[in-house]
Scaffold this motif. Structure first.
Motif, PDB file in Angstrom:
ATOM      1  N   ILE A 178      -1.579   6.965   2.316  1.00  0.00           N
ATOM      2  CA  ILE A 178      -1.856   5.566   2.632  1.00  0.00           C
ATOM      3  C   ILE A 178      -3.247   5.428   3.246  1.00  0.00           C
ATOM      4  O   ILE A 178      -4.043   4.564   2.855  1.00  0.00           O
ATOM      5  CB  ILE A 178      -0.787   5.005   3.589  1.00  0.00           C
ATOM      6  CG1 ILE A 178       0.573   4.937   2.891  1.00  0.00           C
ATOM      7  CG2 ILE A 178      -1.191   3.619   4.093  1.00  0.00           C
ATOM      8  CD1 ILE A 178       1.727   4.634   3.820  1.00  0.00           C
ATOM      9  N   ILE A 219      -5.987   5.834   0.690  1.00  0.00           N
ATOM     10  CA  ILE A 219      -6.186   4.617  -0.106  1.00  0.00           C
ATOM     11  C   ILE A 219      -6.987   3.589   0.688  1.00  0.00           C
ATOM     12  O   ILE A 219      -7.909   2.942   0.168  1.00  0.00           O
ATOM     13  CB  ILE A 219      -4.820   4.033  -0.546  1.00  0.00           C
ATOM     14  CG1 ILE A 219      -4.158   4.947  -1.589  1.00  0.00           C
ATOM     15  CG2 ILE A 219      -4.980   2.624  -1.111  1.00  0.00           C
ATOM     16  CD1 ILE A 219      -2.752   4.524  -1.979  1.00  0.00           C
ATOM     17  N   LEU A 220      -6.644   3.434   1.964  1.00  0.00           N
ATOM     18  CA  LEU A 220      -7.353   2.466   2.812  1.00  0.00           C
ATOM     19  C   LEU A 220      -8.854   2.748   2.843  1.00  0.00           C
ATOM     20  O   LEU A 220      -9.671   1.822   2.885  1.00  0.00           O
ATOM     21  CB  LEU A 220      -6.790   2.492   4.236  1.00  0.00           C
ATOM     22  CG  LEU A 220      -5.355   1.971   4.442  1.00  0.00           C
ATOM     23  CD1 LEU A 220      -4.932   2.159   5.892  1.00  0.00           C
ATOM     24  CD2 LEU A 220      -5.251   0.506   4.052  1.00  0.00           C
ATOM     25  N   TRP A 278      -8.707   0.578  -4.617  1.00  0.00           N
ATOM     26  CA  TRP A 278      -8.114  -0.729  -4.352  1.00  0.00           C
ATOM     27  C   TRP A 278      -7.852  -1.533  -5.618  1.00  0.00           C
ATOM     28  O   TRP A 278      -7.095  -2.510  -5.600  1.00  0.00           O
ATOM     29  CB  TRP A 278      -9.033  -1.547  -3.423  1.00  0.00           C
ATOM     30  CG  TRP A 278      -9.172  -0.978  -2.040  1.00  0.00           C
ATOM     31  CD1 TRP A 278      -8.648   0.181  -1.561  1.00  0.00           C
ATOM     32  CD2 TRP A 278      -9.908  -1.559  -0.960  1.00  0.00           C
ATOM     33  NE1 TRP A 278      -9.012   0.383  -0.250  1.00  0.00           N
ATOM     34  CE2 TRP A 278      -9.787  -0.677   0.153  1.00  0.00           C
ATOM     35  CE3 TRP A 278     -10.663  -2.714  -0.806  1.00  0.00           C
ATOM     36  CZ2 TRP A 278     -10.382  -0.936   1.380  1.00  0.00           C
ATOM     37  CZ3 TRP A 278     -11.258  -2.974   0.414  1.00  0.00           C
ATOM     38  CH2 TRP A 278     -11.110  -2.099   1.499  1.00  0.00           C
ATOM     39  N   THR A 294      -3.797  -8.181  -1.432  1.00  0.00           N
ATOM     40  CA  THR A 294      -3.932  -6.995  -0.585  1.00  0.00           C
ATOM     41  C   THR A 294      -5.388  -6.549  -0.523  1.00  0.00           C
ATOM     42  O   THR A 294      -5.885  -6.138   0.540  1.00  0.00           O
ATOM     43  CB  THR A 294      -3.040  -5.862  -1.111  1.00  0.00           C
ATOM     44  OG1 THR A 294      -1.694  -6.332  -1.196  1.00  0.00           O
ATOM     45  CG2 THR A 294      -3.093  -4.655  -0.180  1.00  0.00           C
ATOM     46  N   ARG A 295      -6.090  -6.626  -1.645  1.00  0.00           N
ATOM     47  CA  ARG A 295      -7.516  -6.263  -1.654  1.00  0.00           C
ATOM     48  C   ARG A 295      -8.314  -7.160  -0.694  1.00  0.00           C
ATOM     49  O   ARG A 295      -9.160  -6.684   0.056  1.00  0.00           O
ATOM     50  CB  ARG A 295      -8.084  -6.370  -3.080  1.00  0.00           C
ATOM     51  CG  ARG A 295      -7.504  -5.391  -4.072  1.00  0.00           C
ATOM     52  CD  ARG A 295      -8.390  -5.279  -5.314  1.00  0.00           C
ATOM     53  NE  ARG A 295      -8.571  -6.550  -5.993  1.00  0.00           N
ATOM     54  CZ  ARG A 295      -7.770  -7.004  -6.964  1.00  0.00           C
ATOM     55  NH1 ARG A 295      -6.710  -6.288  -7.336  1.00  0.00           N
ATOM     56  NH2 ARG A 295      -8.014  -8.169  -7.561  1.00  0.00           N
ATOM     57  N   ILE A 308       0.844  -1.204   0.000  1.00  0.00           N
ATOM     58  CA  ILE A 308       0.000   0.000   0.000  1.00  0.00           C
ATOM     59  C   ILE A 308       0.875   1.249   0.000  1.00  0.00           C
ATOM     60  O   ILE A 308       0.599   2.224  -0.706  1.00  0.00           O
ATOM     61  CB  ILE A 308      -0.938  -0.009   1.219  1.00  0.00           C
ATOM     62  CG1 ILE A 308      -1.717  -1.318   1.280  1.00  0.00           C
ATOM     63  CG2 ILE A 308      -1.903   1.166   1.174  1.00  0.00           C
ATOM     64  CD1 ILE A 308      -2.432  -1.561   2.588  1.00  0.00           C
ATOM     65  N   GLU A 309       1.966   1.229   0.780  1.00  0.00           N
ATOM     66  CA  GLU A 309       2.851   2.389   0.820  1.00  0.00           C
ATOM     67  C   GLU A 309       3.512   2.632  -0.541  1.00  0.00           C
ATOM     68  O   GLU A 309       3.636   3.772  -0.987  1.00  0.00           O
ATOM     69  CB  GLU A 309       3.929   2.203   1.891  1.00  0.00           C
ATOM     70  CG  GLU A 309       4.810   3.441   2.060  1.00  0.00           C
ATOM     71  CD  GLU A 309       5.853   3.281   3.148  1.00  0.00           C
ATOM     72  OE1 GLU A 309       6.856   4.031   3.093  1.00  0.00           O
ATOM     73  OE2 GLU A 309       5.694   2.431   4.042  1.00  0.00           O
ATOM     74  N   LEU A 318      -7.604  -6.157   2.997  1.00  0.00           N
ATOM     75  CA  LEU A 318      -8.297  -4.935   3.417  1.00  0.00           C
ATOM     76  C   LEU A 318      -9.796  -5.162   3.545  1.00  0.00           C
ATOM     77  O   LEU A 318     -10.440  -4.622   4.456  1.00  0.00           O
ATOM     78  CB  LEU A 318      -8.002  -3.800   2.424  1.00  0.00           C
ATOM     79  CG  LEU A 318      -6.540  -3.353   2.307  1.00  0.00           C
ATOM     80  CD1 LEU A 318      -6.426  -2.177   1.342  1.00  0.00           C
ATOM     81  CD2 LEU A 318      -5.961  -2.998   3.659  1.00  0.00           C
ATOM     82  N   LEU A 331      -4.383  -2.276  -6.454  1.00  0.00           N
ATOM     83  CA  LEU A 331      -3.638  -3.145  -5.551  1.00  0.00           C
ATOM     84  C   LEU A 331      -3.752  -4.597  -5.999  1.00  0.00           C
ATOM     85  O   LEU A 331      -4.748  -4.994  -6.608  1.00  0.00           O
ATOM     86  CB  LEU A 331      -4.175  -3.002  -4.119  1.00  0.00           C
ATOM     87  CG  LEU A 331      -4.100  -1.600  -3.502  1.00  0.00           C
ATOM     88  CD1 LEU A 331      -4.853  -1.562  -2.176  1.00  0.00           C
ATOM     89  CD2 LEU A 331      -2.657  -1.160  -3.310  1.00  0.00           C
ATOM     90  N   ARG A 390       2.260   1.840  -3.444  1.00  0.00           N
ATOM     91  CA  ARG A 390       1.221   2.370  -4.332  1.00  0.00           C
ATOM     92  C   ARG A 390       0.998   3.849  -4.064  1.00  0.00           C
ATOM     93  O   ARG A 390       0.865   4.654  -4.994  1.00  0.00           O
ATOM     94  CB  ARG A 390      -0.072   1.572  -4.135  1.00  0.00           C
ATOM     95  CG  ARG A 390      -1.260   2.048  -4.961  1.00  0.00           C
ATOM     96  CD  ARG A 390      -0.962   2.078  -6.458  1.00  0.00           C
ATOM     97  NE  ARG A 390      -0.487   0.802  -6.963  1.00  0.00           N
ATOM     98  CZ  ARG A 390      -0.043   0.613  -8.197  1.00  0.00           C
ATOM     99  NH1 ARG A 390      -0.006   1.642  -9.043  1.00  0.00           N
ATOM    100  NH2 ARG A 390       0.404  -0.568  -8.593  1.00  0.00           N
TER     101      ARG A 390
END
Length: 807
Positions: free
Chosen positions: A557, A560-561, A567, A574-575, A363-364, A578, A570, A366
């Motif tokens: 970050i 995005i979360l 997403w 990772t998707r 995530i970071e 989350l 990602l 991205r």
């Protein structure tokens, strides 16, 4: 009409190569008379040559006796590279210009000659410039100086080396009133702030922007392996990285720390079945080894180089056509700098790939890619000029000769970061340099300055100048020992930390420069080793370069979360992670603090998602556990990452708010710092920079243990007898923005206020799970530990048939 024109011979040289000046290079000639000018140009855009063009034109047209231009860079290697590249047009165009460098590698004979007969252009570093200015003949050396070029100014503006340089420039401006300043950079997050930093306060500084060129070709490297849940090595991606190395001419593989670089290089070498020529480069390696790697890179003899920040800055390494960043970049600005190492040519897109080292770093990475593509750089919070550097500057000015305090104060106020310095604060520094302060003024060794008449100061003993010069500088070395192969004339390999060396026993192995070596023994403060490639190594514990990620990146970050629409960029794993977190708990939001509490393995856990960086989270965790201890909640330990802090104990925390109140945390910080080892470490660093403690003496160097012992005694003495001493004030200021990063904690608490979302769960949350795999756990010694010991003792006694122990 241009303010300056290219010398005909240099214009002919450009024409012979079918080159023409870029628009920003023309404009640098047009604006050569600006008192200060900041040029922001992309890597490969000829910004360094642009900075020198007015110098070449002026000397060629008008001649010049003595030193005309100073070029200052953060790296000695950069000065060497610039000299080599600058000599080509000067020699081939037949320009009557002498160029030399003056760094820590320059011989004593050459240094003396340069002071007496300086070249037209001198390439140097902040430390070497400060040293030159400390001699009584500095006014003669610099009186004809016309220009100062500060390269990679963004890198200097972030640390004490830059503060030291700006104080030196304020002095140079007095010696050469017509001095012109030029700043050069490819990555500036806040151009106005850097321009203010460069200029002579309060004068404004114009900013010249070059064409930024085409956007870089950047993406996250697609690998067959899924990133692990925790860790920072990125070794899972080595097969894919080797494929990329084979497909390109030269690949730079950046890491954030020296230890990670060593481990990765070792693993890469073992996997390198095609015997591709690869090397490693970082600041703890021996100079000879670094130079060999640099020469091989310049000659195109290496296919890949594993590196740290030692290769961040603007050295032209020729055929580098791919940059790989292993581990999240932590700062967008640094990522842009590293991307620029590839395709070091104007209007050629740089190619870079990011390798997240763990699941959170996906995530970071991205977020960092989005920021680069949008041209949004990040920066640190502005700070006031540190007073330990100011104390050193006052002592160096005294080495050059008598000075008037009013004149020196006026000079210092022209430095942007010291513009708000009060006369009282300056006088406190002056008194410290002169006498050591109230508690130390009775000791002769601290009596360094004498007031000859009201306002006129000089060294009490001119012989003290040598000792002051030997200890200048703002880079605090970790306590290191040289490493070399055993035997007469053994090859030097580099340095390891003294604390790590103390844990070694003969026969143990560790990594050094990508080689597995066997510890043989210690010989006169040198670690002697032998090669043992067949053994599994330990890893040398380099402190090196460990930075926290920027505030701006942290906000991205969290954005995005909280935006599932983003997403899609990602990877699937990772998707899913989350989505599972959103289903079972909450996702952290900007401007709010998510706190999860849950049981696990007989302990009660608390996870705070602050996104404030590892140092700040560790500090926050220690302050929260201090409050828990006082409330009888028996905390047992904590572990911190850049994203969160996980705390565990014997009692549940039903409401975390009382431990996060702004005033309460401040109070807890003050009582915690009073007896904390961080303060003694910080005191030692500030005491060395300010000149209270000497690192070097004629013919010898103080060992780390000796310096620590001396600084601990001084710290305890001042704390007891002079609690208002300047060095203790400086120590607290430095600790707040250094090891404990309390500025980020303070900002987090102010931003969040009472917007704290505490959610009670019955199990570990998906987002907190990776923290259980993190190394670096900090145990909390207190009532909880005592209670466990008592319970275990009772169980043992019962098991032994003795029943409960009497109270």
């Amino acid at each position: 009409m241009r303010a300056m024109e290219l010398p005909p011979s240099l214009a002919e040289w450009f024409a012979s190569r079918h080159w023409s000046l870029h628009p920003h290079q023309h404009e640098m000639l047009d604006r050569a008379d600006e008192p200060a000018l900041l040029l922001i140009a992309p890597t490969g855009g000829g910004k360094t040559l642009a900075g020198f063009l007015p110098t070449l034109a002026d000397i060629s047209a008008n001649g010049h006796e003595g030193l005309h231009t100073l070029y200052v860079s953060p790296l000695k290697a950069l000065a060497n590279d610039i000299r080599r590249n600058l000599r080509i047009p000067i020699d081939e165009a037949g320009l009557p210009i002498r160029v030399e460098d003056r760094t820590g590698d320059t011989s004593q004979t050459a240094r003396k000659r340069q002071r007496a007969d300086p070249p037209h252009i001198l390439l140097t570093t902040p430390e070497s410039l400060a040293l030159m200015m400390s001699y009584p003949d500095a006014d003669r050396t610099f009186k004809g100086l016309k220009r100062v070029i500060v390269d990679e100014i963004h890198a200097l503006a972030e640390n004490k080396r830059g503060d030291q340089l700006m104080l030196a420039l304020s002095r140079l401006q007095t010696l050469a009133p017509g001095l012109r300043r030029v700043g050069l950079s490819a990555t500036v997050d806040d151009p106005a702030a850097i321009a203010h930093y460069l200029a002579r306060h309060p004068d404004p500084c114009p900013i010249l922007h070059a064409d930024p060129g085409p956007p870089p070709d950047i993406d996250i490297l697609r690998t067959d392996e899924i990133p692990p849940w925790a860790g920072a090595g990125g070794r899972y991606a080595i097969p894919t990285i080797l494929s990329e190395v084979k497909a390109h001419k030269t690949t730079l593989i950046f890491h954030n720390t020296r230890a990670q670089a060593e481990l990765f290089f070792h693993a890469l070498w073992l996997a390198n079945e095609d015997d591709l020529p690869i090397g490693i480069h970082h600041g703890a390696l021996a100079r000879e080894q670094r130079h060999r790697v640099e020469q091989a890179m310049a000659a195109g003899d290496l296919r890949a180089i594993v590196a740290t920040s030692s290769l961040d800055l603007g050295i032209d390494w020729g055929d580098v056509d791919l940059v790989i960043q292993v581990g999240a970049p932590k700062k967008v600005k640094q990522l842009v700098q590293r991307i620029g190492r590839a395709n070091h040519r104007y209007n050629a897109p740089s190619k870079a790939r990011l390798v997240p080292a763990n699941r959170f770093e996906v995530i970071e990475c991205r977020a960092a890619l989005e920021a680069v593509r949008e041209g949004q750089l990040d920066g640190d919070l502005r700070r006031d000029g540190p007073r330990d550097v100011l104390c050193q500057h006052i002592a160096l000015v005294a080495c050059a000769g008598p000075f008037r305090d009013a004149d020196l104060f006026a000079e210092i106020k022209t430095v942007g970061v010291y513009a708000d310095l009060s006369r009282a604060a300056f006088d406190e520094c002056l008194d410290f340099v002169a006498t050591g302060g109230y508690a130390l003024r009775a000791y002769d060794r601290y009596q360094r300055l004498k007031e000859r008449e009201p306002g006129l100061w000089s060294l009490r003993d001119p012989r003290a100048a040598r000792q002051i010069r030997m200890n200048l500088g703002t880079i605090i070395d970790t306590d290191t020992l040289k490493v070399r192969f055993r035997g007469r004339g053994g090859q030097p390999l580099g340095e390891i930390e003294e604390g790590f060396a103390a844990t070694l026993t003969p026969g143990e192995t560790f990594l050094m420069g990508g080689q597995v070596v066997r510890y043989e023994g210690l010989n006169q403060m040198t670690v002697e080793v032998s090669p043992r490639p067949d053994k599994e190594p330990r890893i040398a514990t380099y402190i090196g370069y460990k930075q926290t990620f920027s505030i701006q990146l942290a906000e991205r970050i969290q954005q995005i979360l909280n935006d599932p629409g983003r997403w899609d960029a990602l990877p699937w794993h990772t998707r899913e992670w989350l989505a599972l977190q959103r289903e079972n708990s909450l996702l952290p939001e900007p401007g709010r603090l998510l706190v999860e509490s849950f049981p696990r393995d007989g302990r009660h856990h608390l996870c705070l998602y602050g996104f404030a960086g590892r140092n700040a989270h560790q500090t926050l965790g220690l302050l929260v556990t201090k409050g828990m201890e006082e409330a009888g909640l028996d905390p047992m330990g904590l572990v911190a990452t850049d994203y969160a802090v996980l705390i565990w104990g014997l009692q549940p925390v039903r409401d975390v708010r009382p431990f996060l109140s702004h005033d309460g945390v401040h109070d807890a910080l003050e009582s915690w710092l009073a007896g904390n080892a961080v303060m003694k470490r910080t005191f030692r660093a500030a005491a060395v920079i300010s000149g209270l403690i000497d690192r070097n003496f004629p013919g010898k160097r103080t060992t780390g243990r000796q310096a620590t012992f001396s600084s601990d005694i001084l710290y305890d003495t001042l704390h007891r007898y002079d609690p208002d001493h300047l060095m203790l004030k400086i120590t607290e200021e430095e600790a707040m923005r250094g090891h404990i990063d309390f500025g980020r904690v303070d900002l987090l608490l102010k931003t969040v206020g009472d917007r704290i979302d505490q959610i009670a769960l019955d199990r570990v949350s998906p987002l907190s799970a990776p923290l259980f795999l993190e190394p670096g756990r900090v145990p909390i010694a207190g009532k909880g530990e005592n209670r466990l010991i008592e319970e275990e003792a009772a169980r043992l006694m019962e098991e032994a048939g003795l029943g409960a122990l009497p109270a």
